[in-house]
Each structure stands twice: as C-alpha cells, then as structure tokens.
Design an enzyme around this catalytic site. Sequence first.
Site, PDB file in Angstrom:
ATOM      1  N   CYS A 170      29.046  47.762  28.813  1.00 51.06           N
ATOM      2  CA  CYS A 170      28.278  48.260  29.943  1.00 51.06           C
ATOM      3  C   CYS A 170      29.242  48.532  31.091  1.00 51.06           C
ATOM      4  O   CYS A 170      29.645  47.608  31.786  1.00 51.06           O
ATOM      5  CB  CYS A 170      27.236  47.207  30.327  1.00 51.06           C
ATOM      6  SG  CYS A 170      26.071  47.822  31.537  1.00 51.06           S
ATOM      7  N   CYS A 219      20.578  50.285  28.047  1.00 47.27           N
ATOM      8  CA  CYS A 219      21.572  50.076  29.105  1.00 47.27           C
ATOM      9  C   CYS A 219      21.042  49.177  30.215  1.00 47.27           C
ATOM     10  O   CYS A 219      20.636  49.647  31.289  1.00 47.27           O
ATOM     11  CB  CYS A 219      22.086  51.375  29.695  1.00 47.27           C
ATOM     12  SG  CYS A 219      23.570  51.036  30.676  1.00 47.27           S
TER      13      CYS A 219
HETATM   14  C1  LIG Z   1      20.282  56.213  32.564  1.00 46.07           C
HETATM   15  C2  LIG Z   1      20.944  55.711  31.298  1.00 46.07           C
HETATM   16  C3  LIG Z   1      22.220  55.167  31.370  1.00 46.07           C
HETATM   17  C4  LIG Z   1      22.859  54.707  30.218  1.00 46.07           C
HETATM   18  N1  LIG Z   1      24.129  54.219  30.338  1.00 46.07           N
HETATM   19  C5  LIG Z   1      24.794  53.829  29.218  1.00 46.07           C
HETATM   20  C6  LIG Z   1      26.163  53.421  29.310  1.00 46.07           C
HETATM   21  O1  LIG Z   1      26.766  53.429  30.388  1.00 46.07           O
HETATM   22  N2  LIG Z   1      26.790  53.043  28.173  1.00 46.07           N
HETATM   23  C7  LIG Z   1      26.154  53.057  26.971  1.00 46.07           C
HETATM   24  O2  LIG Z   1      26.808  52.731  25.975  1.00 46.07           O
HETATM   25  N3  LIG Z   1      24.854  53.421  26.854  1.00 46.07           N
HETATM   26  C8  LIG Z   1      24.160  53.812  27.942  1.00 46.07           C
HETATM   27  N4  LIG Z   1      22.846  54.240  27.837  1.00 46.07           N
HETATM   28  C9  LIG Z   1      22.100  53.994  26.582  1.00 46.07           C
HETATM   29  C10 LIG Z   1      22.353  55.004  25.463  1.00 46.07           C
HETATM   30  O3  LIG Z   1      22.150  56.320  25.912  1.00 46.07           O
HETATM   31  C11 LIG Z   1      21.419  54.679  24.305  1.00 46.07           C
HETATM   32  O4  LIG Z   1      21.535  53.320  23.987  1.00 46.07           O
HETATM   33  C12 LIG Z   1      21.746  55.515  23.067  1.00 46.07           C
HETATM   34  O5  LIG Z   1      21.521  56.873  23.338  1.00 46.07           O
HETATM   35  C13 LIG Z   1      20.932  55.037  21.874  1.00 46.07           C
HETATM   36  O6  LIG Z   1      21.046  55.908  20.787  1.00 46.07           O
HETATM   37  P1  LIG Z   1      19.801  56.110  19.792  1.00 46.07           P
HETATM   38  O7  LIG Z   1      20.258  57.047  18.754  1.00 46.07           O
HETATM   39  O8  LIG Z   1      19.255  54.799  19.396  1.00 46.07           O
HETATM   40  O9  LIG Z   1      18.670  56.782  20.703  1.00 46.07           O
HETATM   41  P2  LIG Z   1      18.692  58.199  21.410  1.00 46.07           P
HETATM   42  O10 LIG Z   1      20.093  58.645  21.653  1.00 46.07           O
HETATM   43  O11 LIG Z   1      17.783  58.081  22.576  1.00 46.07           O
HETATM   44  O12 LIG Z   1      18.084  59.192  20.327  1.00 46.07           O
HETATM   45  C14 LIG Z   1      16.804  59.009  19.776  1.00 46.07           C
HETATM   46  C15 LIG Z   1      16.373  60.338  19.141  1.00 46.07           C
HETATM   47  O13 LIG Z   1      15.181  60.094  18.383  1.00 46.07           O
HETATM   48  C16 LIG Z   1      14.326  61.192  18.548  1.00 46.07           C
HETATM   49  N5  LIG Z   1      12.954  60.797  18.244  1.00 46.07           N
HETATM   50  C17 LIG Z   1      12.107  60.071  19.010  1.00 46.07           C
HETATM   51  N6  LIG Z   1      10.916  59.964  18.404  1.00 46.07           N
HETATM   52  C18 LIG Z   1      11.021  60.620  17.221  1.00 46.07           C
HETATM   53  C19 LIG Z   1      10.105  60.859  16.171  1.00 46.07           C
HETATM   54  N7  LIG Z   1       8.829  60.434  16.212  1.00 46.07           N
HETATM   55  N8  LIG Z   1      10.533  61.580  15.097  1.00 46.07           N
HETATM   56  C20 LIG Z   1      11.810  62.034  15.047  1.00 46.07           C
HETATM   57  N9  LIG Z   1      12.705  61.844  16.019  1.00 46.07           N
HETATM   58  C21 LIG Z   1      12.314  61.133  17.104  1.00 46.07           C
HETATM   59  C22 LIG Z   1      14.534  61.599  19.998  1.00 46.07           C
HETATM   60  O14 LIG Z   1      14.118  62.927  20.243  1.00 46.07           O
HETATM   61  C23 LIG Z   1      16.034  61.399  20.174  1.00 46.07           C
HETATM   62  O15 LIG Z   1      16.748  62.584  19.919  1.00 46.07           O
HETATM   63  C24 LIG Z   1      22.185  54.747  28.963  1.00 46.07           C
HETATM   64  C25 LIG Z   1      20.904  55.304  28.891  1.00 46.07           C
HETATM   65  C26 LIG Z   1      20.284  55.798  30.041  1.00 46.07           C
HETATM   66  C27 LIG Z   1      18.907  56.403  29.939  1.00 46.07           C
END
Ligand SMILES: Cc1cc2nc3c(=O)[nH]c(=O)nc-3n(C[C@H](O)[C@H](O)[C@H](O)COP(=O)(O)OP(=O)(O)OC[C@H]3O[C@@H](n4cnc5c(N)ncnc54)[C@H](O)[C@@H]3O)c2cc1C
Length: 414
Positions: free
Chosen positions: A339, A162
Amino acid sequence: MRTSFSVVIVGAGAGGTSVAARLKRMSPTLDIAVIDPSEFHYYQPAWTLVGGGQYDSAKTRRPMRECLPHGVEFIPGRVTAFEPDQNVVVLEGDTRIGYKYLVVAAGIQLDWDAIEGLTDTLGQNGVTSNYRFDLAPYTWQCVQQFKGGTALFTQPPMPIKCAGAPQKILYLAADYFRKHRIAADIRFFTPGPSMFGVPFYAKALDRVMSDYQAKACFGQKLVRVDGPAKTAYFEITTDGVKSIQPIEFDLLHVVPPQSAPRFIRESPLADAGGWVEVDKATLRHTRFPNIFGIGDCTSTPNSKTAAAVKNQMPVVATNLMAALTGQGQTMTYDGYASCPLTTSAGKVMLAEFCYDGAVTPSFPMDPRSPRKIYWWLKRSFLPYLYWNIVMKGKRWPRTHKRRDFPEALPSIKP
Ligand SMILES: Cc1cc2nc3c(=O)[nH]c(=O)nc-3n(C[C@H](O)[C@H](O)[C@H](O)COP(=O)(O)OP(=O)(O)OC[C@H]3O[C@@H](n4cnc5c(N)ncnc54)[C@H](O)[C@@H]3O)c2cc1C
C-alpha cells in the site's frame, strides 16, 4: 460463437487479464475465454493521484480488447450465475459457457446506495470519491476550489479494495492546503479502531495525521449525506449504544461500502461471507478443484490490492497448469500486499506486508519513513510494472522479505 473452452476466466481486470496472459505464455495453444461486460480496463491505483492532481485520468483507462493477450477469446458479457456441477457459467441473456477449468476474477462490489443520499449528490456540492474513474478528477477540482473550512474523508467498514486509499487522498489534500496556506479543519472517519490494519504502520500514520493537525475519528461510520445542505451524518457506537451525529462540510470525500459481488455471493462458489472460497495458499477452490480465484473477489485474508494480484497471478497460473496437465510444480501465495501511502505530493510511505501483518518490505530501509524514491515508484514505476509486466503475464522477481525494525518510530516527515 464458441460455447466451450479449456479455461474460462470471469472478469478481465487486474487478476483476469494477468492470469490469461500468464497462461498463454505457459501454453500458447491453450484455448481461453475471458468474459467481462466492461468496455475498458482501468488502472485504479492511480485514481488516488488523479484526485490529488498528480496524474492524468486518461492514462488510467485502456480499451479492454487492447489489454487482453493475443489468441484469447473475449466474450463481452456479464456472468450472472455459476453451475459448478455442470462446469458452466451463465451469462445475462442465458448464454451458457462451458469450461474444464474456471478462474473467477470479478473484483469487489461497490455499494454506493448503502449510504443514503450519496448517489444523488456525488460529483456536486463538494461530494466526491476517488473510487470512480469519472469522479477522481472532480476530487482534484474540489481540493483546488476549497477556500477553507471543513474537509471530511470517510472510510467504510473492511474489507475494501486498497485499505489505504481513503486516507491517501486526505494527505494529498492536506499537503495542498498547507502549501497554499488554506486553513482547514480536516477529519478522517472510520468505523475501525486505528488508521491501518497493520499496527506497525498504523503508529507511523498517527504521526502523519498529527503533522497535518488532522483529526482521526474512530468508531464512526458515514450513513447519510445531504448534499444541498452540505451535511454528513455519522453513526457513532459508544458502549454498544448507537447515535447519529450531523457534521457540516465544505468538502466530503467518500469511499463506498464494499462487498462480495452479488452473483458470487448467491452462488455455490461462495463462503459464508459471499467470497469465492479458495485455499489461501494455493488459491484453488476448497470444494471445486477445477476452480481458482484471484484478486478482490476471493476469501483470502490479504489486503485487496493490485500488488496482491501481481503475486497471486503466477500462483493461479502455475497451479492451474499443473492441475490441467497433471505435471509440473505448484506454487503458494504468502498473502503479500503493498500500500503506497501518499503522505504528500512528493513522498510515499511504502507499506508492504503479508498474511498476519508480517512486515515484509522490498528494501532494507525502515518502510515507515516517507521517501521521495517511493513517490517515483508509485507515480512512474508501478504503472509501468502493471501495464508492461504484470498485465503481460511476465513474472517479476520476488523482492519482499521479512525484516525486523526497532519499535521506536523513525523520522516521519510527510
Ligand atoms: C481509488 C483506488 C486506489 C487503489 N490504490 C491501489 C494501490 O495503490 N495499490 C494497489 O495495489 N491497489 C490499489 N487499488 C486496488 C486495485 O485496483 C484492486 O485491488 C485490483 O484492481 C483488483 O483486481 P481484480 O482483478 O480483483 O478486480 P478489478 O481489477 O476491479 O477487475 C474486476 C473485473 O471484473 C469484471 N466483472 C465484474 N462483474 C462481472 C461479471 N458479473 N461478469 C464478468 N465480469 C465481471 C469488471 O468489469 C472488472 O473488469 C486501488 C483501487 C482503487 C479504487
């Protein structure tokens, strides 16, 4: 415990959970294991609102098991290595789990320790970050306790998840200070050259900054924090020469530097930058055809957001099922991300775009104008969409499309 599955998913955040749910919808008998060390699933996009006093942090967290679809095996554990030639992932404690197909969805790594002194002072001395569940409420506390002075907001080098979040909280704080007639010297620090990666939106955000009389400091990177002395140190590069500038603060909101998770970076799955190397359209690994990637941990050059995950989820599930069964259609991802920039407590500029910065709003109105309806979308509709549609593996109709707007800025009233 079973040690072999047709599909193994590493990470049960936005990407892993939604793909597991989508695959189960497409094939209810498919045996899927999801591996994650975390007890909770977090709706991170609302943490900005929590920091701005506009959302209850408790509503952003749910027990992991409750979020996963029925019939999926949850393996609580941390993956430490990939052995793609053996079709095996290795967990902490040396448990080995085999797969036919693998989806990597482990998110991005937050490098808090890359800023000297930061971890010692986070959560005290007016130093905070919306990038941690436990600290977002402290951001709101800092905003409310600010009685005037200097408020600093920092953004690290890209990529981060983000990219708009570092400035969203600045606007929410600035709006609060303005409404409460609190005099504030507000500054935004970024190593980059502009407020946003897509120039179309960056110019509009310059206008928002000047409306709040907030100063943008480009080419400047936070490198050290001295909490007790309430001083932040910035590295400035001028004509290739680096210098350090100390600035005293009353409030400091920090977004940590971010990188590809170490266990991915050090694995055969990584590209040169450490990310899971997938084709940017099919999301299939470029060297291991039985591996897919989704979300923040991949090499795709989109903005790392949950909005991107929403559109990547059907692509990964459809392409994986086509590969697994040898039949059915395939899909491609166009780089969509969104965003919602909270320009005040009550209005949002809804930036939507695809690969190469193509402006692709869902609605025909000029997206650079902050609107109340987008605030409702951000605060009420998008959390609903996330928990009840995307995390349940349901598809949402594609609404975004390329649209042209005049170069001149529309009315921008944050
Ligand atoms: C403050 C903030 C504001 C945001 N605002 C927005 C917004 O307004 N709009 C938007 O669309 N997005 C926003 N985002 C971004 C969004 O939350 C992420 O892009 C999204 O969650 C990505 O999904 P993901 O599955 O890739 O990662 P995540 O949802 O972070 O999940 C990753 C998972 O992998 C697990 N993991 C890590 N390492 C390991 C390992 N070694 N083995 C097994 N599992 C593991 C973690 O525990 C976690 O559960 C924001 C994020 C933040 C922090």
